[in-house]
Design a protein around this motif. Structure first.
Motif, short mmCIF file in Angstrom:
data_model
loop_
_atom_site.label_atom_id
_atom_site.label_comp_id
_atom_site.label_asym_id
_atom_site.label_seq_id
_atom_site.Cartn_x
_atom_site.Cartn_y
_atom_site.Cartn_z
N LEU A 109 94.74 34.45 22.54
CA LEU A 109 93.92 35.93 22.53
C LEU A 109 95.40 36.04 23.76
CD1 LEU A 109 92.59 37.86 21.02
CD2 LEU A 109 90.76 37.20 22.14
N GLU A 110 95.58 37.75 23.77
CA GLU A 110 96.11 38.23 24.63
C GLU A 110 95.86 39.04 25.76
OE1 GLU A 110 98.93 37.47 26.25
OE2 GLU A 110 99.29 38.84 27.90
N SER A 111 94.69 40.17 24.59
CA SER A 111 94.00 41.44 24.85
C SER A 111 93.48 41.55 24.03
CB SER A 111 94.79 41.99 25.79
OG SER A 111 95.14 43.10 25.08
N ILE A 112 91.99 42.35 23.92
CA ILE A 112 91.19 43.00 23.26
C ILE A 112 91.13 44.25 24.13
CG2 ILE A 112 90.05 40.84 22.38
CD1 ILE A 112 87.63 42.40 23.35
N ARG A 113 91.09 45.12 22.34
CA ARG A 113 90.50 46.77 23.13
C ARG A 113 89.78 46.80 22.19
NH1 ARG A 113 92.63 51.28 20.96
NH2 ARG A 113 94.34 50.98 19.62
N SER A 114 88.60 48.18 22.51
CA SER A 114 87.64 49.14 22.09
C SER A 114 88.52 49.87 21.34
CB SER A 114 87.02 49.50 22.98
OG SER A 114 86.09 50.56 22.25
N MET A 115 87.95 49.82 19.32
CA MET A 115 88.47 50.95 18.67
C MET A 115 86.54 51.45 18.78
SD MET A 115 90.47 48.65 16.56
CE MET A 115 91.06 49.90 15.52
N LYS A 119 84.71 48.90 16.09
CA LYS A 119 85.79 47.82 16.25
C LYS A 119 86.93 47.19 17.46
CE LYS A 119 85.64 48.29 11.17
NZ LYS A 119 87.00 48.64 9.97
N MET A 120 87.26 46.49 17.18
CA MET A 120 88.09 46.30 18.55
C MET A 120 88.99 45.70 17.96
SD MET A 120 86.50 44.65 21.36
CE MET A 120 84.93 44.77 21.84
N GLN A 125 99.05 36.47 21.29
CA GLN A 125 100.06 36.06 22.51
C GLN A 125 101.87 36.35 21.79
OE1 GLN A 125 99.38 32.64 24.15
NE2 GLN A 125 97.01 32.37 25.16
N PHE A 140 82.23 36.50 18.98
CA PHE A 140 83.28 37.17 19.20
C PHE A 140 82.86 36.84 20.37
CE2 PHE A 140 87.04 38.85 21.23
CZ PHE A 140 88.10 38.05 20.86
N ARG A 141 82.05 37.72 21.27
CA ARG A 141 81.87 37.52 22.45
C ARG A 141 80.75 35.90 22.74
NH1 ARG A 141 77.67 42.47 22.86
NH2 ARG A 141 77.35 41.66 24.82
N LYS A 143 81.92 33.15 22.34
CA LYS A 143 82.90 32.45 22.75
C LYS A 143 83.24 32.18 23.86
CE LYS A 143 83.61 29.86 18.86
NZ LYS A 143 83.45 28.06 18.69
N PHE A 144 83.07 33.49 24.48
CA PHE A 144 83.21 34.02 26.05
C PHE A 144 82.54 33.84 27.24
CE2 PHE A 144 86.57 35.88 23.18
CZ PHE A 144 87.73 35.43 23.80
N ASN B 130 88.74 40.93 28.68
CA ASN B 130 90.18 40.51 28.90
C ASN B 130 89.93 40.16 30.36
OD1 ASN B 130 91.64 42.02 27.19
ND2 ASN B 130 91.28 43.52 27.84
N GLN B 137 94.92 32.37 31.83
CA GLN B 137 95.81 31.87 31.55
C GLN B 137 96.10 31.73 32.70
OE1 GLN B 137 96.61 36.26 30.59
NE2 GLN B 137 97.11 35.10 28.19
#
Lengths: 146, 139
Positions: A109-115, A119-120, A125, A140-141, A143-144, B130, B137
């Protein structure tokens, strides 16, 4: 837990040795399973030929018209396994279900953004964009660790 | 996989019911114009929140690309149940143009506020994730 990393010059293949007093310990089992999953070989077919690669190379897994595809950085392979089978196998790895049809590798994953509307949008990458459904946002959250 | 989705909708139903009952109680306490919160009203409220959750469960599978369209479908789900079941069956309000208009206006405002809150929460969640991705990374 003590971690020892020893760097060796090429051409030696990376080797991991785990020394544990209790192999039944949950943390130890988790570490072993994660390492086995990362280095696990995966088979996928493309143009009638079978290809071998590692699980860590997969960016995401998608189900389209009852067929399941493995997406690598610049390649797509078909797999015989259904999406729910992948989901069960990859439960304790960096992979997570993000919609009814997609499992994503959070390591790619490079990044995520809110919609708008819950949804996101995940940017991988390799630049590909995937939608994280709001119903899978909780997993999903987690996992972080959030 | 369906089990997980159903669990999510049951949870949504429970939260919706709790908040609706709380809001109804508060309004009832503040001004004596609402109906009293008896067992029948609570059951009616639960029926409506459950019907909305069930409707959303089925309409979720409609393939829509646009985010606004997806939100609009959820809005239709809610409005349909409140107007048809709440107004039509349970007689929460008279089925007249002016009252129906008022209810739709209230639902619109509630929907806009809810959507903005969820988007704002997700904006902060996305920022946190992020940061974790960046840290990973750099490791």
């Amino acid at each position: 837990m003590k971690i020892v990393i020893e760097y060796v010059a090429p051409p030696f293949e990376t080797e991991l040795t785990i020394k544990c007093s209790n192999p039944a310990d949950a943390t130890t089992k988790q570490i072993i399973q994660n390492i086995q999953n990362i280095s696990r070989d995966v088979l996928g077919s493309k143009d009638g030929a079978i290809h071998k690669f590692t699980l860590a190379q997969i960016f995401y897994i998608e189900s389209v018209d009852e067929k399941t595809f493995l997406y690598l950085a610049n390649d797509i392979f078909e797999t015989d396994q259904r999406l729910y089978m992948w989901e069960a196998q990859l439960e304790h790895t960096s992979f997570v279900r993000i919609s009814k049809s997609t499992i994503l590798n959070t390591d790619k994953l490079e990044s995520i953004r809110s919609m708008l509307g819950g949804k996101m949008e995940a940017t991988m990458q390799n630049g590909e964009k995937l939608i994280i459904s709001r119903h899978y946002l909780s997993a999903f959250r987690k996992k972080f660790g959030i | 996989m369906k089990k997980k989705s159903i669990k999510t909708y049951i949870l949504t139903d429970c939260i919706s019911f709790t908040f609706s009952a709380m809001i109804l109680s508060i309004i009832g306490l503040m001004q004596d114009v609402m109906m009293s919160i008896d067992n029948v009203v609570l059951l009616q409220l639960f029926t409506c929140t459950t019907l909305i959750a069930v409707l959303m469960y089925f309409t979720e599978s409609i393939p829509v690309e646009s985010q606004l369209a997806a939100i609009f479908i959820n809005f239709i789900d809610t409005s349909l149940v409140i107007l048809a079941v709440g107004g039509g069956v349970f007689k929460w309000f008279p089925w007249e143009a002016i009252y129906v208009g008022e209810v739709v206006a209230i639902l619109t405002v509630v929907f806009i506020i809810t959507t903005l809150i969820i988007t704002w929460q997700n904006y902060h969640l996305a920022n946190s994730i992020n940061e974790i991705i960046k840290e990973r990374q750099h490791e």
